[in-house]
Design a protein around this motif. Structure first.
Motif, PDB file in Angstrom:
ATOM      1  N   PRO A  59      -8.976  -3.623 -19.673  1.00 45.98           N
ATOM      2  CA  PRO A  59      -9.360  -4.404 -18.487  1.00 45.98           C
ATOM      3  C   PRO A  59      -9.198  -3.548 -17.238  1.00 45.98           C
ATOM      4  CG  PRO A  59      -7.202  -5.095 -19.293  1.00 45.98           C
ATOM      5  CD  PRO A  59      -7.756  -4.103 -20.295  1.00 45.98           C
ATOM      6  N   PRO A  60     -10.051  -3.752 -16.262  1.00 48.22           N
ATOM      7  CA  PRO A  60      -9.929  -2.939 -15.043  1.00 48.22           C
ATOM      8  C   PRO A  60      -8.609  -3.233 -14.345  1.00 48.22           C
ATOM      9  CG  PRO A  60     -11.509  -4.718 -14.718  1.00 48.22           C
ATOM     10  CD  PRO A  60     -11.125  -4.725 -16.175  1.00 48.22           C
ATOM     11  N   ALA A  61      -8.084  -2.216 -13.730  1.00 51.06           N
ATOM     12  CA  ALA A  61      -6.822  -2.370 -13.009  1.00 51.06           C
ATOM     13  C   ALA A  61      -7.035  -3.285 -11.815  1.00 51.06           C
ATOM     14  CB  ALA A  61      -6.326  -1.014 -12.545  1.00 51.06           C
ATOM     15  N   PRO A  62      -6.079  -4.168 -11.557  1.00 59.30           N
ATOM     16  CA  PRO A  62      -6.248  -5.052 -10.399  1.00 59.30           C
ATOM     17  C   PRO A  62      -6.231  -4.229  -9.118  1.00 59.30           C
ATOM     18  CG  PRO A  62      -4.039  -5.256 -11.315  1.00 59.30           C
ATOM     19  CD  PRO A  62      -4.827  -4.372 -12.246  1.00 59.30           C
ATOM     20  N   PRO A  63      -6.981  -4.649  -8.128  1.00 58.60           N
ATOM     21  CA  PRO A  63      -7.000  -3.889  -6.875  1.00 58.60           C
ATOM     22  C   PRO A  63      -5.622  -3.904  -6.225  1.00 58.60           C
ATOM     23  CG  PRO A  63      -8.145  -5.975  -6.608  1.00 58.60           C
ATOM     24  CD  PRO A  63      -7.806  -5.841  -8.065  1.00 58.60           C
ATOM     25  N   ARG A  64      -5.281  -2.772  -5.652  1.00 53.42           N
ATOM     26  CA  ARG A  64      -3.982  -2.668  -4.987  1.00 53.42           C
ATOM     27  C   ARG A  64      -4.056  -3.391  -3.650  1.00 53.42           C
ATOM     28  NH1 ARG A  64      -2.346   3.359  -4.770  1.00 53.42           N
ATOM     29  NH2 ARG A  64      -0.321   2.476  -4.299  1.00 53.42           N
ATOM     30  N   PRO A  65      -3.080  -4.209  -3.373  1.00 51.62           N
ATOM     31  CA  PRO A  65      -3.122  -4.926  -2.085  1.00 51.62           C
ATOM     32  C   PRO A  65      -2.920  -3.963  -0.926  1.00 51.62           C
ATOM     33  CG  PRO A  65      -1.044  -5.318  -3.212  1.00 51.62           C
ATOM     34  CD  PRO A  65      -1.921  -4.543  -4.162  1.00 51.62           C
ATOM     35  N   VAL A  66      -3.647  -4.223   0.134  1.00 46.89           N
ATOM     36  CA  VAL A  66      -3.529  -3.402   1.338  1.00 46.89           C
ATOM     37  C   VAL A  66      -2.341  -3.941   2.130  1.00 46.89           C
ATOM     38  CG1 VAL A  66      -4.669  -2.700   3.473  1.00 46.89           C
ATOM     39  CG2 VAL A  66      -5.991  -3.004   1.371  1.00 46.89           C
ATOM     40  N   PRO A  67      -1.370  -3.087   2.409  1.00 45.79           N
ATOM     41  CA  PRO A  67      -0.205  -3.599   3.143  1.00 45.79           C
ATOM     42  C   PRO A  67      -0.585  -3.973   4.571  1.00 45.79           C
ATOM     43  CG  PRO A  67      -0.067  -1.217   2.884  1.00 45.79           C
ATOM     44  CD  PRO A  67      -1.262  -1.683   2.100  1.00 45.79           C
ATOM     45  N   VAL A  68      -0.184  -5.143   4.936  1.00 43.12           N
ATOM     46  CA  VAL A  68      -0.443  -5.626   6.289  1.00 43.12           C
ATOM     47  C   VAL A  68       0.845  -5.452   7.080  1.00 43.12           C
ATOM     48  CG1 VAL A  68      -1.071  -7.640   7.675  1.00 43.12           C
ATOM     49  CG2 VAL A  68      -2.095  -7.291   5.419  1.00 43.12           C
ATOM     50  N   PRO A  69       0.777  -4.726   8.198  1.00 40.69           N
ATOM     51  CA  PRO A  69       2.010  -4.526   8.962  1.00 40.69           C
ATOM     52  C   PRO A  69       2.533  -5.853   9.512  1.00 40.69           C
ATOM     53  CG  PRO A  69       0.138  -3.525  10.074  1.00 40.69           C
ATOM     54  CD  PRO A  69      -0.346  -4.067   8.778  1.00 40.69           C
ATOM     55  N   ARG A  70       3.830  -5.998   9.458  1.00 36.89           N
ATOM     56  CA  ARG A  70       4.455  -7.215   9.980  1.00 36.89           C
ATOM     57  C   ARG A  70       4.467  -7.171  11.500  1.00 36.89           C
ATOM     58  NH1 ARG A  70       8.784  -6.056   5.838  1.00 36.89           N
ATOM     59  NH2 ARG A  70       7.992  -7.086   3.997  1.00 36.89           N
ATOM     60  N   ARG A  71       4.709  -8.282  12.034  1.00 41.94           N
ATOM     61  CA  ARG A  71       4.756  -8.377  13.482  1.00 41.94           C
ATOM     62  C   ARG A  71       5.890  -7.534  14.037  1.00 41.94           C
ATOM     63  NH1 ARG A  71       3.799 -14.072  16.436  1.00 41.94           N
ATOM     64  NH2 ARG A  71       2.490 -13.128  17.987  1.00 41.94           N
ATOM     65  N   GLY A  72       5.584  -6.741  15.009  1.00 38.15           N
ATOM     66  CA  GLY A  72       6.596  -5.903  15.630  1.00 38.15           C
ATOM     67  C   GLY A  72       6.796  -4.580  14.906  1.00 38.15           C
TER      68      GLY A  72
END
Length: 149
Positions: free
Chosen positions: A78-91
């Motif tokens: 099965p294809p590898a799940p896409p890696r989540p793009v890290p979203v910078p936290r506030r501040g």
């Protein structure tokens, strides 16, 4: 595969082997199944026997070649799940490309590289001059040019 649309099996299922089977196990399975499904030796209807034997040959041809087997195994995974793009936290600071001036250490390193290049050129030309070697010489393979009048 009795009547209707045949279900699509993997090559391993057709040969009744696990994906970790060795080349020898693969060959033995093919030989025994080919005797069972060969159109000349089976009691199955001719069309079904031909189709099963063709699928069996296709599976064996694919799995007996290491390169083709690796490519086929890649299709089964099965294809590898896409890696989540890290979203910078506030501040949290975000990294951005920045153009900056060279530091004094970087300028000094560039100066040393330039001096080393200049010194090696001067040394090379000076050694050639001391030895009396021509600085520019026509290659021997070039030949002499003849002037046309």
């Amino acid at each position: 595969m009795a009547g209707g649309e045949p279900t699509r099996q993997t090559h391993y299922e057709l040969l009744q082997l696990p994906p970790s089977a060795t080349v020898e196990e693969l060959r033995r399975a093919f030989r025994s199944l080919s005797k069972r499904y060969h159109p000349d030796t089976t009691s199955l209807p001719a069309a079904e026997a031909n189709e099963r034997f063709r699928l069996l040959q296709e599976a064996y041809t694919t799995l007996s070649d290491p390169a083709r087997r690796e490519a086929y195994d890649g299709l089964l995974r099965p294809p590898a799940p896409p890696r989540p793009v890290p979203v910078p936290r506030r501040g949290e600071p975000r990294l951005r490309p920045v153009r900056r001036d060279f530091s004094s250490g970087e300028w000094f390193a560039l100066l040393l590289l330039g001096l080393a290049l200049s010194a090696s050129l001067v040394l090379g030309v000076g050694m050639a001059w001391v030895q009396g070697t021509e600085l520019v010489r026509q290659p021997s393979w070039w030949g002499k040019r003849r002037r046309r009048i």
